[in-house]
Design a protein around this motif. Structure first.
Motif, PDB file in Angstrom:
ATOM      1  N   SER A   1      -2.954  -7.374   5.830  1.00 52.85           N
ATOM      2  CA  SER A   1      -3.181  -7.149   4.490  1.00 52.85           C
ATOM      3  C   SER A   1      -4.609  -7.359   4.110  1.00 52.85           C
ATOM      4  O   SER A   1      -5.380  -6.411   3.530  1.00 52.85           O
ATOM      5  CB  SER A   1      -2.259  -7.998   3.700  1.00 52.85           C
ATOM      6  OG  SER A   1      -0.927  -7.542   3.681  1.00 52.85           O
ATOM      7  N   PHE A   2      -5.299  -8.683   4.472  1.00 55.22           N
ATOM      8  CA  PHE A   2      -6.581  -8.741   4.144  1.00 55.22           C
ATOM      9  C   PHE A   2      -7.640  -7.843   4.857  1.00 55.22           C
ATOM     10  O   PHE A   2      -8.458  -7.288   4.149  1.00 55.22           O
ATOM     11  CB  PHE A   2      -7.017 -10.257   4.604  1.00 55.22           C
ATOM     12  CG  PHE A   2      -8.339 -10.498   4.518  1.00 55.22           C
ATOM     13  CD1 PHE A   2      -8.844 -11.087   2.936  1.00 55.22           C
ATOM     14  CD2 PHE A   2      -9.270 -10.462   5.396  1.00 55.22           C
ATOM     15  CE1 PHE A   2     -10.245 -11.221   2.976  1.00 55.22           C
ATOM     16  CE2 PHE A   2     -10.502 -10.780   5.152  1.00 55.22           C
ATOM     17  CZ  PHE A   2     -11.064 -11.151   3.985  1.00 55.22           C
ATOM     18  N   TYR A   3      -7.340  -7.699   6.274  1.00 61.95           N
ATOM     19  CA  TYR A   3      -8.293  -6.986   6.854  1.00 61.95           C
ATOM     20  C   TYR A   3      -8.189  -5.343   6.896  1.00 61.95           C
ATOM     21  O   TYR A   3      -9.017  -4.721   6.804  1.00 61.95           O
ATOM     22  CB  TYR A   3      -8.243  -7.278   8.436  1.00 61.95           C
ATOM     23  CG  TYR A   3      -8.660  -8.554   8.673  1.00 61.95           C
ATOM     24  CD1 TYR A   3     -10.096  -8.984   8.435  1.00 61.95           C
ATOM     25  CD2 TYR A   3      -7.834  -9.628   9.212  1.00 61.95           C
ATOM     26  CE1 TYR A   3     -10.794 -10.016   8.652  1.00 61.95           C
ATOM     27  CE2 TYR A   3      -8.668 -10.798   9.572  1.00 61.95           C
ATOM     28  CZ  TYR A   3     -10.002 -11.035   9.398  1.00 61.95           C
ATOM     29  OH  TYR A   3     -10.376 -12.374   9.472  1.00 61.95           O
ATOM     30  N   SER A   4      -6.959  -4.956   6.383  1.00 65.48           N
ATOM     31  CA  SER A   4      -6.876  -3.442   5.914  1.00 65.48           C
ATOM     32  C   SER A   4      -7.700  -3.408   4.561  1.00 65.48           C
ATOM     33  O   SER A   4      -8.304  -2.299   4.438  1.00 65.48           O
ATOM     34  CB  SER A   4      -5.367  -3.321   5.717  1.00 65.48           C
ATOM     35  OG  SER A   4      -4.587  -3.364   6.805  1.00 65.48           O
ATOM     36  N   LEU A   5      -7.523  -4.262   3.642  1.00 66.70           N
ATOM     37  CA  LEU A   5      -8.152  -4.079   2.408  1.00 66.70           C
ATOM     38  C   LEU A   5      -9.717  -4.329   2.834  1.00 66.70           C
ATOM     39  O   LEU A   5     -10.671  -3.766   1.988  1.00 66.70           O
ATOM     40  CB  LEU A   5      -7.820  -5.122   1.287  1.00 66.70           C
ATOM     41  CG  LEU A   5      -6.520  -5.006   0.732  1.00 66.70           C
ATOM     42  CD1 LEU A   5      -5.968  -6.181   0.017  1.00 66.70           C
ATOM     43  CD2 LEU A   5      -6.295  -3.826  -0.044  1.00 66.70           C
ATOM     44  N   ALA A   6     -10.121  -5.141   3.506  1.00 67.55           N
ATOM     45  CA  ALA A   6     -11.650  -5.392   3.981  1.00 67.55           C
ATOM     46  C   ALA A   6     -12.023  -4.141   4.500  1.00 67.55           C
ATOM     47  O   ALA A   6     -13.451  -3.640   4.115  1.00 67.55           O
ATOM     48  CB  ALA A   6     -11.835  -6.470   4.868  1.00 67.55           C
ATOM     49  N   TRP A   7     -11.211  -3.296   5.535  1.00 70.71           N
ATOM     50  CA  TRP A   7     -11.818  -1.936   5.658  1.00 70.71           C
ATOM     51  C   TRP A   7     -11.939  -0.926   4.770  1.00 70.71           C
ATOM     52  O   TRP A   7     -12.834  -0.104   4.622  1.00 70.71           O
ATOM     53  CB  TRP A   7     -10.959  -1.439   6.941  1.00 70.71           C
ATOM     54  CG  TRP A   7     -11.219  -0.126   7.397  1.00 70.71           C
ATOM     55  CD1 TRP A   7     -10.113   0.946   6.880  1.00 70.71           C
ATOM     56  CD2 TRP A   7     -12.450   0.664   7.660  1.00 70.71           C
ATOM     57  NE1 TRP A   7     -10.843   2.000   7.165  1.00 70.71           N
ATOM     58  CE2 TRP A   7     -12.096   1.982   7.600  1.00 70.71           C
ATOM     59  CE3 TRP A   7     -13.595   0.202   7.901  1.00 70.71           C
ATOM     60  CZ2 TRP A   7     -13.159   2.795   7.882  1.00 70.71           C
ATOM     61  CZ3 TRP A   7     -14.526   1.200   8.339  1.00 70.71           C
ATOM     62  CH2 TRP A   7     -14.466   2.387   8.389  1.00 70.71           C
ATOM     63  N   LEU A   8     -10.816  -1.086   3.916  1.00 75.42           N
ATOM     64  CA  LEU A   8     -10.794   0.019   2.800  1.00 75.42           C
ATOM     65  C   LEU A   8     -12.086  -0.168   1.831  1.00 75.42           C
ATOM     66  O   LEU A   8     -12.646   0.893   1.430  1.00 75.42           O
ATOM     67  CB  LEU A   8      -9.390  -0.179   1.847  1.00 75.42           C
ATOM     68  CG  LEU A   8      -8.291   0.293   2.995  1.00 75.42           C
ATOM     69  CD1 LEU A   8      -7.116   0.088   1.924  1.00 75.42           C
ATOM     70  CD2 LEU A   8      -8.458   1.931   3.033  1.00 75.42           C
ATOM     71  N   SER A   9     -12.503  -1.415   1.681  1.00 77.65           N
ATOM     72  CA  SER A   9     -13.647  -1.782   0.768  1.00 77.65           C
ATOM     73  C   SER A   9     -15.114  -1.492   1.782  1.00 77.65           C
ATOM     74  O   SER A   9     -15.709  -0.760   1.209  1.00 77.65           O
ATOM     75  CB  SER A   9     -13.828  -3.153   0.498  1.00 77.65           C
ATOM     76  OG  SER A   9     -15.194  -3.668   0.131  1.00 77.65           O
ATOM     77  N   LEU A  10     -14.999  -1.612   2.819  1.00 77.01           N
ATOM     78  CA  LEU A  10     -16.141  -1.262   3.687  1.00 77.01           C
ATOM     79  C   LEU A  10     -16.145   0.279   3.962  1.00 77.01           C
ATOM     80  O   LEU A  10     -17.446   0.881   3.787  1.00 77.01           O
ATOM     81  CB  LEU A  10     -16.040  -1.772   4.981  1.00 77.01           C
ATOM     82  CG  LEU A  10     -17.399  -2.049   6.228  1.00 77.01           C
ATOM     83  CD1 LEU A  10     -18.334  -2.921   5.429  1.00 77.01           C
ATOM     84  CD2 LEU A  10     -16.850  -2.755   7.526  1.00 77.01           C
ATOM     85  N   SER A  11     -15.008   0.928   4.084  1.00 74.19           N
ATOM     86  CA  SER A  11     -15.278   2.498   4.160  1.00 74.19           C
ATOM     87  C   SER A  11     -15.813   3.125   2.934  1.00 74.19           C
ATOM     88  O   SER A  11     -16.498   4.077   3.108  1.00 74.19           O
ATOM     89  CB  SER A  11     -13.844   3.045   4.311  1.00 74.19           C
ATOM     90  OG  SER A  11     -13.031   2.992   3.095  1.00 74.19           O
ATOM     91  N   ASN A  12     -15.848   2.412   1.743  1.00 74.83           N
ATOM     92  CA  ASN A  12     -16.504   3.191   0.658  1.00 74.83           C
ATOM     93  C   ASN A  12     -18.016   2.984   0.901  1.00 74.83           C
ATOM     94  O   ASN A  12     -18.575   4.069   0.267  1.00 74.83           O
ATOM     95  CB  ASN A  12     -16.322   2.454  -0.724  1.00 74.83           C
ATOM     96  CG  ASN A  12     -14.794   2.458  -0.913  1.00 74.83           C
ATOM     97  OD1 ASN A  12     -14.030   3.544  -0.859  1.00 74.83           O
ATOM     98  ND2 ASN A  12     -14.001   1.566  -1.630  1.00 74.83           N
TER      99      ASN A  12
END
Length: 232
Positions: free
Chosen positions: A175-186
């Protein structure tokens, strides 16, 4: 490699590098280079997404990334190629493995750090008489960002977390790293989804705080560490 990264992250957050022998740490990282340009956990092992992130992020935090990787153009492009080849729809951690949401961050984070360092290097080189004339530059579009984001979102569950793979149970790490990627993808592309058809649901409208990629924490948290631990 994981322990070295932990030490670098702690030293960076405390703004105190007195406990780290940077030349020795850098030498160890380079000794873990695999034949394909990625990094292993220890010398002689297979390159892996997690250890590659730890290596590249550690070099970034120590201020050694440009010296070790960016100036070595053969190694740099080998590592970029290795990272890009990890995409199926989601990302895999090494060849012939299944997709896994955490590697969206481990691999995507490596590319993000390399992109930033390479952009700085090329800007400096363009103002130097020693420019070797290399015209190729890293693009934000090396990955199929739409497919990657769709894969990560497909692993979000009705229980409110993200799973390792589609259909699996959610857990805190993924969950953490999925959200981390979604933030990074922005920071790659603010228009990953084309909503001209009007069919996108609320999950496509994601607002997340900007991430410090090397540390894996929001930038506003990094600022707090800097304020607290930097001597007046």
């Amino acid at each position: 490699m994981r322990f070295l990264y932990c030490a670098c992250a702690i030293s960076s957050m405390l703004h105190n590098w007195s406990a780290i022998n940077i030349p020795a740490a850098t030498s160890y990282i380079t000794s873990c280079k695999s034949y394909d340009g990625a990094f292993a956990l220890i010398p002689g092992q297979e390159g892996h997404g997690g250890s590659t992130f730890c290596a590249v992020a550690s070099l970034k935090l120590m201020g050694q990334l440009e010296h070790v990787l960016i100036r070595d153009r053969t190694w740099f492009w080998s590592l970029v190629r290795w990272c890009v080849a990890r995409q199926i729809k989601g990302m895999q951690g090494r060849p012939n493995k299944n997709e896994d949401t955490c590697y969206s961050y481990w691999i995507g984070g490596v590319l993000s750090l390399l992109l930033q360092a390479n952009a700085s290097f090329e800007n400096n080189s363009s103002n130097s008489n020693n420019n070797d004339g290399e015209q190729q530059s890293v693009s934000d579009h090396l990955l199929d960002l739409t497919s990657l984001k769709e894969y990560v979102l497909s692993c979000q569950t009705d229980m409110g977390g993200f799973s390792k793979t589609f259909g699996a149970a959610p857990d805190l790490l993924h969950s953490f790293y999925s959200l981390a990627w979604l933030s990074l993808s922005n920071s790659y592309n603010h228009n990953i989804h084309d909503d001209t058809d009007g069919d996108n649901d609320d999950r496509d409208n994601i607002s997340l705080r900007q991430l410090d990629c090397a540390l894996g924490i929001p930038l506003d948290r990094t600022a707090i560490f800097q304020k607290v631990f930097t001597a007046p």
